[in-house]
Design an enzyme around this catalytic site. Structure first.
Site, short mmCIF file in Angstrom:
data_model
loop_
_atom_site.label_atom_id
_atom_site.label_comp_id
_atom_site.label_asym_id
_atom_site.label_seq_id
_atom_site.Cartn_x
_atom_site.Cartn_y
_atom_site.Cartn_z
N PHE A 123 23.23 -66.35 -50.80
CA PHE A 123 24.44 -65.57 -50.24
C PHE A 123 25.16 -66.49 -49.33
O PHE A 123 24.75 -66.96 -48.24
CB PHE A 123 23.92 -64.38 -49.54
CG PHE A 123 25.24 -63.16 -49.06
CD1 PHE A 123 25.66 -62.32 -49.93
CD2 PHE A 123 25.47 -63.45 -47.74
CE1 PHE A 123 26.69 -61.65 -49.54
CE2 PHE A 123 26.38 -62.45 -47.32
CZ PHE A 123 26.91 -61.55 -48.01
N SER A 126 28.34 -67.32 -44.11
CA SER A 126 28.67 -68.05 -42.78
C SER A 126 29.27 -69.51 -43.09
O SER A 126 28.99 -70.14 -44.15
CB SER A 126 27.26 -68.29 -42.15
OG SER A 126 26.69 -66.91 -41.82
N ARG A 268 -12.82 -60.04 -27.84
CA ARG A 268 -12.99 -61.00 -26.71
C ARG A 268 -13.31 -60.27 -25.29
O ARG A 268 -12.86 -59.30 -25.00
CB ARG A 268 -11.27 -61.46 -26.32
CG ARG A 268 -11.21 -62.15 -24.88
CD ARG A 268 -11.57 -63.69 -25.31
NE ARG A 268 -11.50 -64.14 -24.07
CZ ARG A 268 -11.98 -65.48 -23.74
NH1 ARG A 268 -12.85 -66.00 -24.44
NH2 ARG A 268 -11.74 -66.01 -22.64
N GLN A 336 0.36 -62.95 -25.47
CA GLN A 336 -0.54 -62.78 -23.85
C GLN A 336 -1.58 -62.26 -24.06
O GLN A 336 -2.57 -62.57 -23.12
CB GLN A 336 0.73 -61.82 -23.20
CG GLN A 336 0.43 -61.67 -21.47
CD GLN A 336 0.84 -63.10 -21.03
OE1 GLN A 336 1.32 -63.79 -21.64
NE2 GLN A 336 0.39 -63.15 -19.83
N GLY A 340 -4.77 -68.27 -23.78
CA GLY A 340 -4.37 -69.65 -24.17
C GLY A 340 -4.59 -69.67 -25.63
O GLY A 340 -3.84 -70.73 -26.54
N GLU A 363 21.89 -62.36 -40.68
CA GLU A 363 22.37 -60.89 -41.20
C GLU A 363 23.16 -60.03 -40.18
O GLU A 363 22.76 -58.85 -40.21
CB GLU A 363 21.49 -60.09 -42.26
CG GLU A 363 21.10 -61.23 -43.33
CD GLU A 363 20.59 -60.41 -44.47
OE1 GLU A 363 20.81 -59.38 -44.69
OE2 GLU A 363 20.01 -61.14 -45.02
N GLY A 364 23.52 -60.85 -39.28
CA GLY A 364 24.19 -60.08 -37.96
C GLY A 364 23.40 -60.04 -36.89
O GLY A 364 22.42 -59.77 -36.97
N1 CAA Z 1 30.34 -52.02 -43.28
C1 CAA Z 1 31.36 -51.74 -44.42
N2 CAA Z 1 32.82 -52.35 -43.73
C2 CAA Z 1 32.75 -53.09 -42.63
C3 CAA Z 1 31.64 -53.03 -42.06
C4 CAA Z 1 30.39 -52.55 -42.36
N3 CAA Z 1 29.28 -52.63 -41.52
N4 CAA Z 1 32.18 -53.88 -40.73
C5 CAA Z 1 33.33 -54.25 -40.98
N5 CAA Z 1 33.82 -53.48 -42.21
C6 CAA Z 1 35.32 -53.51 -42.60
C7 CAA Z 1 36.04 -52.86 -41.63
O1 CAA Z 1 36.13 -51.40 -42.11
C8 CAA Z 1 37.24 -53.43 -42.00
O2 CAA Z 1 37.87 -53.07 -43.21
P1 CAA Z 1 39.55 -52.68 -43.46
O3 CAA Z 1 40.17 -53.81 -43.01
O4 CAA Z 1 39.67 -52.34 -44.83
O5 CAA Z 1 39.58 -51.33 -42.55
C9 CAA Z 1 37.11 -54.98 -42.23
O6 CAA Z 1 35.61 -54.80 -42.66
C10 CAA Z 1 37.39 -55.92 -41.22
O7 CAA Z 1 36.55 -55.26 -39.75
P2 CAA Z 1 37.11 -55.34 -38.41
O8 CAA Z 1 38.62 -55.16 -38.46
O9 CAA Z 1 36.33 -54.46 -37.80
O10 CAA Z 1 36.98 -56.88 -38.29
P3 CAA Z 1 36.29 -57.46 -36.88
O11 CAA Z 1 36.45 -58.99 -37.04
O12 CAA Z 1 36.45 -56.92 -35.81
O13 CAA Z 1 34.54 -57.16 -37.19
C11 CAA Z 1 32.67 -57.83 -37.86
C12 CAA Z 1 34.10 -57.55 -38.08
C13 CAA Z 1 31.92 -56.28 -37.95
C14 CAA Z 1 32.15 -58.48 -36.61
C15 CAA Z 1 31.93 -58.43 -39.22
O14 CAA Z 1 32.60 -60.03 -39.14
C16 CAA Z 1 30.41 -58.87 -39.32
O15 CAA Z 1 29.59 -58.07 -39.55
N6 CAA Z 1 30.02 -60.16 -38.75
C17 CAA Z 1 28.61 -60.40 -38.91
C18 CAA Z 1 28.42 -61.31 -40.11
C19 CAA Z 1 27.10 -61.36 -40.61
O16 CAA Z 1 26.38 -60.51 -40.42
N7 CAA Z 1 26.82 -62.43 -41.05
C20 CAA Z 1 25.45 -62.57 -41.63
C21 CAA Z 1 25.42 -63.85 -42.58
S1 CAA Z 1 24.55 -63.69 -44.07
C22 CAA Z 1 22.93 -64.11 -43.67
O17 CAA Z 1 22.61 -64.22 -42.50
C23 CAA Z 1 22.30 -64.22 -44.81
C24 CAA Z 1 20.91 -65.06 -45.00
O18 CAA Z 1 21.03 -66.07 -45.16
C25 CAA Z 1 19.87 -64.39 -44.35
#
Ligand code: CAA
Length: 380
Positions: A123, A126, A268, A336, A340, A363-364
């Site tokens: 996926f 980023s 232990r 903990q 050791g 994933e956030g």
């Molecule tokens: N579910 C559904 N829709 C969502 C949402 C959610 N959890 N979060 C945001 N949205 C939608 C909003 O409703 C909005 O839609 P509309 O414009 O249609 O109304 C749109 O997304 C934009 O949202 P915001 O205006 O709130 O934008 P923002 O920039 O303020 O916030 C954010 C967005 C929530 C921070 C988002 O960027 C985010 O989730 N960031 C984290 C990204 C992430 O999780 N990355 C992980 C990488 S993948 C990974 O790690 C995989 C791996 O390899 C293990």
């Protein structure tokens, strides 16, 4: 919420538990040391239906529910969180997205081999300048007749080195901001797709993470998922389910830490008796058990909501927030309790801590989970 598991859910959990003990555990330590990808294990997981757990059988999956997925993910991750994340990305990010938004042709071509475990997915969201701030995608996809030409770079891509199918977000219309992002399904041998050096990580070392770059990578319009501009919605909704998978991975680490600490405390001896007789140790075990149970209930609640067709984004974020924090805390406490011995590889708990930390990041991050939770609360 119904707290009783069905016979099928229990059977899936037990199968995952046996598989983890018999097929995964024997090589976990060595793969962690050598940062070796578990090719054979992933192939066998596919044969057991664990790589496309929630995909309908007609598209190569096992047709299980999200609760079963949580139970299986916890069991696999309890033994090896690296195998857990490989499984989670394939199931809840890549397969989910294609099953949800793909055409029948795309499902035939991409979903079937992914869900059956014949192929592996990754996926790609980023970027160096778009992590938590995921709307700031710089990767561009420019239309050229029946094709799109992709240019840009993705980083922190789990499965990036070993994937066959790349689920990629790219900007098709910069003017529209996040509503100009689109999703593409790209084969690993597409010209112009290159993977970078594998990251040398603190934990989940048996999984691979790398950069993926696109240099004039030509992708046919049939590989656009959904429609132009739907990509950010696809990514966000997909991540809501992905967070259930990572939360279950964290539960596995937290439970493993608890079990290791309990077992060690009973054997232990200090001050002439097992350390489990000491209240200082008993209180630690009680806190660890309470937190993992609370986290498990939250994660299962999110999965149960998903299965019922109810909203689950807030619950998934809460589950991931608490489960990942519990994984880190339980691993620290397990070390903990071991004293050791907890600091050396032989006793496993040092790996639990190294593996746990990433669950608060990918994933956030935990901070992003709080954004998702508070926004949902304030909207209600
Ligand atoms: N579910 C559904 N829709 C969502 C949402 C959610 N959890 N979060 C945001 N949205 C939608 C909003 O409703 C909005 O839609 P509309 O414009 O249609 O109304 C749109 O997304 C934009 O949202 P915001 O205006 O709130 O934008 P923002 O920039 O303020 O916030 C954010 C967005 C929530 C921070 C988002 O960027 C985010 O989730 N960031 C984290 C990204 C992430 O999780 N990355 C992980 C990488 S993948 C990974 O790690 C995989 C791996 O390899 C293990």
């Amino acid at each position: 919420m119904d707290f009783n598991f069905t016979e099928e859910q229990i059977a899936i959990r037990d199968t995952a538990r046996d598989f983890a003990q018999n097929e995964i555990a024997p090589s976990t330590i060595e793969r962690d040391i050598k940062a070796e990808f578990p090719f054979e294990i992933i192939k066998k997981l596919g044969e057991f239906g664990f790589m496309g757990m929630m995909v309908p059988p007609e598209w190569g999956g096992a047709g299980f529910d999200a609760v079963s997925y949580v139970l299986a993910m916890e069991e696999i991750s309890k033994v090896d969180a690296s195998v857990g994340v490989i499984m989670s990305v394939n199931n809840s990010l890549v397969c989910y997205g294609i099953n949800q938004w793909g055409t029948d042709e795309q499902k035939e071509r991409f979903l079937k081999p992914l869900a059956s475990g014949e192929k592996l997915g990754c996926f790609c969201l980023s970027e160096p300048e778009a992590g938590s701030d995921a709307t700031q995608q710089k990767t561009e996809a420019v239309k050229d007749g029946d094709y799109y030409i992709l240019n840009g770079i993705k980083n922190w891509i789990t499965n990036g080195k070993n994937a066959d199918i790349y689920f990629v977000q790219a900007m098709t219309d910069k003017e529209k901001g996040h509503k100009g992002i689109s999703t593409f399904l790209i084969d690993k041998d597409a010209e112009g797709l290159e993977t970078g050096i594998k990251e040398d990580k603190l934990g989940i070392r048996s999984s691979d993470t790398c950069t993926v770059s696109f240099n004039n990578c030509r992708v046919h319009k049939d590989q656009l998922l959904g429609s132009e501009g739907l990509g950010f919605k696809i990514a966000m909704e997909t991540l809501n389910g992905g967070r259930i998978g990572i939360a279950a991975q964290a539960l596995g680490i937290a439970q493993a830490s608890l079990e290791a600490a309990t077992k060690y405390a009973k054997t232990r001896k200090a001050f002439g008796k097992p350390i489990s007789d000491l209240q200082a140790i008993q209180f630690k075990l009680a806190d660890m058990a309470t937190n993992v149970e609370a986290a498990r209930n939250l994660v299962l609640h999110a999965a149960w909501n998903k299965d019922q067709g109810l909203p689950f984004a807030k619950e998934a974020a809460m589950g991931k927030l608490l489960a990942s924090k519990t994984a880190v805390n339980n691993a620290l406490e397990a070390i903990q309790v071991h004293g050791g011995y907890g600091y050396v590889r032989e006793y496993l708990v040092e790996r639990y801590l190294r593996d746990a930390k990433i669950t608060e990041i990918y994933e956030g991050t935990s901070e992003i989970q709080k954004v998702v939770i508070s926004r949902a609360m304030l909207k209600d």
